[in-house]
Design a protein around this motif. Sequence first.
Motif, mmCIF file in Angstrom:
data_model
loop_
_atom_site.group_PDB
_atom_site.id
_atom_site.type_symbol
_atom_site.label_atom_id
_atom_site.label_comp_id
_atom_site.label_asym_id
_atom_site.label_seq_id
_atom_site.Cartn_x
_atom_site.Cartn_y
_atom_site.Cartn_z
ATOM 1 N N MET A 32 8.824 -5.685 -7.725
ATOM 2 C CA MET A 32 8.315 -5.322 -6.669
ATOM 3 C C MET A 32 7.206 -6.176 -6.378
ATOM 4 S SD MET A 32 10.505 -3.578 -5.166
ATOM 5 C CE MET A 32 11.706 -2.244 -4.955
ATOM 6 N N ILE A 33 6.862 -6.647 -5.054
ATOM 7 C CA ILE A 33 5.771 -7.078 -4.752
ATOM 8 C C ILE A 33 4.965 -6.170 -3.504
ATOM 9 C CG2 ILE A 33 4.839 -9.069 -3.014
ATOM 10 C CD1 ILE A 33 5.803 -9.695 -5.897
ATOM 11 N N ILE A 34 3.866 -5.931 -3.660
ATOM 12 C CA ILE A 34 2.841 -5.168 -2.827
ATOM 13 C C ILE A 34 1.803 -6.121 -1.944
ATOM 14 C CG2 ILE A 34 1.384 -3.091 -2.538
ATOM 15 C CD1 ILE A 34 4.048 -2.541 -3.832
ATOM 16 N N ARG A 35 1.767 -6.043 -0.666
ATOM 17 C CA ARG A 35 1.062 -6.581 -0.010
ATOM 18 C C ARG A 35 -0.096 -5.510 0.611
ATOM 19 N NH1 ARG A 35 0.033 -9.099 5.464
ATOM 20 N NH2 ARG A 35 -1.169 -11.053 4.996
ATOM 21 N N GLN A 36 -1.381 -5.675 0.537
ATOM 22 C CA GLN A 36 -2.206 -4.791 0.879
ATOM 23 C C GLN A 36 -3.236 -5.478 1.885
ATOM 24 O OE1 GLN A 36 -3.613 -2.792 -2.864
ATOM 25 N NE2 GLN A 36 -2.033 -1.025 -2.248
ATOM 26 N N ALA A 37 -3.712 -4.765 3.126
ATOM 27 C CA ALA A 37 -4.599 -5.022 3.804
ATOM 28 C C ALA A 37 -5.532 -4.092 3.740
ATOM 29 C CB ALA A 37 -4.144 -5.167 5.351
ATOM 30 N N PHE A 38 -6.914 -4.598 3.270
ATOM 31 C CA PHE A 38 -8.040 -3.817 3.091
ATOM 32 C C PHE A 38 -8.808 -3.920 4.527
ATOM 33 C CE2 PHE A 38 -6.542 -4.708 -1.075
ATOM 34 C CZ PHE A 38 -6.851 -3.521 -1.639
ATOM 35 N N PHE A 39 -9.116 -2.896 5.155
ATOM 36 C CA PHE A 39 -9.940 -2.909 6.455
ATOM 37 C C PHE A 39 -11.401 -2.559 5.727
ATOM 38 C CE2 PHE A 39 -6.069 -2.867 8.235
ATOM 39 C CZ PHE A 39 -6.018 -2.918 9.473
ATOM 40 N N GLU A 40 -12.268 -3.675 5.456
ATOM 41 C CA GLU A 40 -13.637 -3.455 4.977
ATOM 42 C C GLU A 40 -14.588 -3.373 6.059
ATOM 43 O OE1 GLU A 40 -16.657 -5.689 1.970
ATOM 44 O OE2 GLU A 40 -14.792 -6.720 2.454
ATOM 45 N N GLY A 41 -15.126 -2.283 6.350
ATOM 46 C CA GLY A 41 -16.267 -2.024 7.463
ATOM 47 C C GLY A 41 -16.261 -0.696 7.736
ATOM 48 N N THR A 42 -16.355 -0.375 9.136
ATOM 49 C CA THR A 42 -16.441 0.977 9.465
ATOM 50 C C THR A 42 -15.465 1.066 10.961
ATOM 51 O OG1 THR A 42 -18.555 0.292 10.718
ATOM 52 C CG2 THR A 42 -18.744 1.519 8.598
ATOM 53 N N ILE A 43 -15.295 2.096 11.218
ATOM 54 C CA ILE A 43 -14.381 2.590 12.560
ATOM 55 C C ILE A 43 -15.495 3.094 13.179
ATOM 56 C CG2 ILE A 43 -12.945 4.137 13.784
ATOM 57 C CD1 ILE A 43 -11.380 4.227 10.937
ATOM 58 N N LEU B 165 -3.727 -0.715 4.190
ATOM 59 C CA LEU B 165 -2.173 -0.937 4.805
ATOM 60 C C LEU B 165 -1.733 -1.267 3.350
ATOM 61 C CD1 LEU B 165 0.084 -0.783 6.503
ATOM 62 C CD2 LEU B 165 -0.386 -3.006 7.284
ATOM 63 N N SER B 166 -0.751 -0.724 2.875
ATOM 64 C CA SER B 166 0.271 -1.110 1.742
ATOM 65 C C SER B 166 1.740 -1.331 2.189
ATOM 66 C CB SER B 166 0.022 0.092 0.741
ATOM 67 O OG SER B 166 0.661 -0.699 -0.413
ATOM 68 N N THR B 167 2.360 -2.469 1.882
ATOM 69 C CA THR B 167 3.521 -2.858 2.375
ATOM 70 C C THR B 167 4.362 -3.233 0.886
ATOM 71 O OG1 THR B 167 3.333 -5.061 3.053
ATOM 72 C CG2 THR B 167 3.351 -3.078 4.538
ATOM 73 N N MET B 168 5.655 -2.882 0.713
ATOM 74 C CA MET B 168 6.302 -3.185 -0.531
ATOM 75 C C MET B 168 7.617 -4.071 -0.017
ATOM 76 S SD MET B 168 8.358 -0.656 -3.357
ATOM 77 C CE MET B 168 6.661 0.060 -3.858
ATOM 78 N N TYR B 169 7.739 -5.068 -0.843
ATOM 79 C CA TYR B 169 8.900 -6.006 -0.629
ATOM 80 C C TYR B 169 9.813 -6.177 -2.104
ATOM 81 C CZ TYR B 169 6.883 -6.752 3.764
ATOM 82 O OH TYR B 169 6.224 -6.512 4.991
ATOM 83 N N ASP B 170 11.010 -6.610 -1.889
ATOM 84 C CA ASP B 170 11.595 -6.978 -3.416
ATOM 85 C C ASP B 170 11.076 -8.026 -4.112
ATOM 86 O OD1 ASP B 170 13.321 -4.661 -3.049
ATOM 87 O OD2 ASP B 170 14.998 -5.604 -2.169
ATOM 88 N N SER B 171 10.730 -9.107 -3.445
ATOM 89 C CA SER B 171 10.200 -10.404 -3.746
ATOM 90 C C SER B 171 9.245 -11.201 -2.979
ATOM 91 C CB SER B 171 11.548 -11.163 -4.116
ATOM 92 O OG SER B 171 12.076 -11.499 -2.657
ATOM 93 N N ARG B 172 8.761 -12.168 -3.753
ATOM 94 C CA ARG B 172 7.742 -13.057 -3.010
ATOM 95 C C ARG B 172 8.432 -13.555 -1.463
ATOM 96 N NH1 ARG B 172 3.018 -15.704 -5.972
ATOM 97 N NH2 ARG B 172 2.357 -15.814 -3.815
#
Length: 107
Positions: free
Chosen positions: A1-12, A60-67
Amino acid sequence: MIIRQAFFEGTIHAGKEEEFKAYVADRLMPLWLSFPGVREVRVLYNIERDEGAPSYPMVLSTMYDSREALATALESPVRYESREVTKGLLEMFDGRIHHHVFDLALN
């Protein structure tokens, strides 16, 4: 499984935390869940961190079967639509977003 994560670095922006979360839930989550091939979508909100650690109020974390499945999702029209909608979210956020792709080790 492939995990793609988006890191929101900063402040709301102060006082916008609940509006930020509602925007994610109401406007963005439906789009993220409709990415082709997505297996799982998780939104993580920071509640604490080590002293001196960078601030990541959301991941944000999303999962996929493959690249290949991830590549298809990233080229899909809904991904470009979500990027446009994300601009509204960024009006409540100071910082940057960076993405990381992981290979999930299955035990």
